[in-house]
Enzyme design. Structure first.
Site, PDB file in Angstrom:
ATOM      1  N   LYS A  44      45.311  75.282 -41.235  1.00  0.00           N
ATOM      2  CA  LYS A  44      44.425  74.128 -40.982  1.00  0.00           C
ATOM      3  C   LYS A  44      45.190  72.800 -41.027  1.00  0.00           C
ATOM      4  CE  LYS A  44      41.335  75.354 -44.168  1.00  0.00           C
ATOM      5  NZ  LYS A  44      40.140  75.237 -45.005  1.00  0.00           N
ATOM      6  N   LYS A  46      46.681  71.509 -43.563  1.00  0.00           N
ATOM      7  CA  LYS A  46      46.350  70.803 -44.802  1.00  0.00           C
ATOM      8  C   LYS A  46      47.284  71.305 -45.880  1.00  0.00           C
ATOM      9  CE  LYS A  46      41.464  69.680 -44.587  1.00  0.00           C
ATOM     10  NZ  LYS A  46      40.212  69.824 -45.327  1.00  0.00           N
TER      11      LYS A  46
END
Ligand code: C2G
Length: 130
Positions: A44, A46
């Protein structure tokens, strides 16, 4: 007996997370949390400030959370819903529409997002204080 499911990285646990967990728990008798693994966070794009083990320990200390399991892929949600017999998938409204295809497996509900707080905002304000 109904089972609610939610998921996310839950990094730097804050009041918006607690609001989401409390409301999700109120929609079932049991709340299970799919906690994003470090490899899923990387997918993602992240990065969590806290390890999976620490995020897991913090979530388990929340009274609304009954159990936590790792979430490693986008695709596993349908499998998790079946595996845990989830009746409802609950996400914040920033995800509205994203998981509608899972309505074939259980109820999908998006709850209003808590304004003006997020893990990213917290990270930015901590940086600004240094
Ligand atoms: N949330 C919220 N209000 C905020 C911040 C977060 O309601 N101000 C909700 C999110 O919508 C999510 C949950 O809290 O349902 C967890 O938030 P995060 O840990 O930031 O997770 P997120 O990045 O939204 O990732 O597969 C789904 C993703 O893993 C969820």
């Amino acid at each position: 007996m109904s089972v609610a499911l939610t998921c996310g990285p839950f990094d730097l646990l804050h009041v918006a997370h607690v609001n989401l967990l409390r409301r999700a728990r109120a929609l079932g008798n049991t709340l299970l949390v799919g906690l994003s693994s470090d490899s899923f966070n990387a997918i993602k794009q992240k990065r969590a400030t806290q390890s999976y083990a620490d995020r897991d320990a913090v979530l388990r200390a929340i009274r609304y959370v009954d159990d936590v399991f790792p979430e490693d892929t986008w695709e596993q949600k349908a499998h998790d819903i079946r595996r845990y017999g989830a009746d409802i998938l609950v996400m914040g409204s920033d995800w509205a529409g994203h998981f509608d295809d899972l309505a074939r497996h259980c109820t999908v509900r998006y709850l209003p997002r808590t304004e003006d707080i997020s893990s990213s905002l917290l990270k930015a304000s901590i940086r600004a204080m240094q």
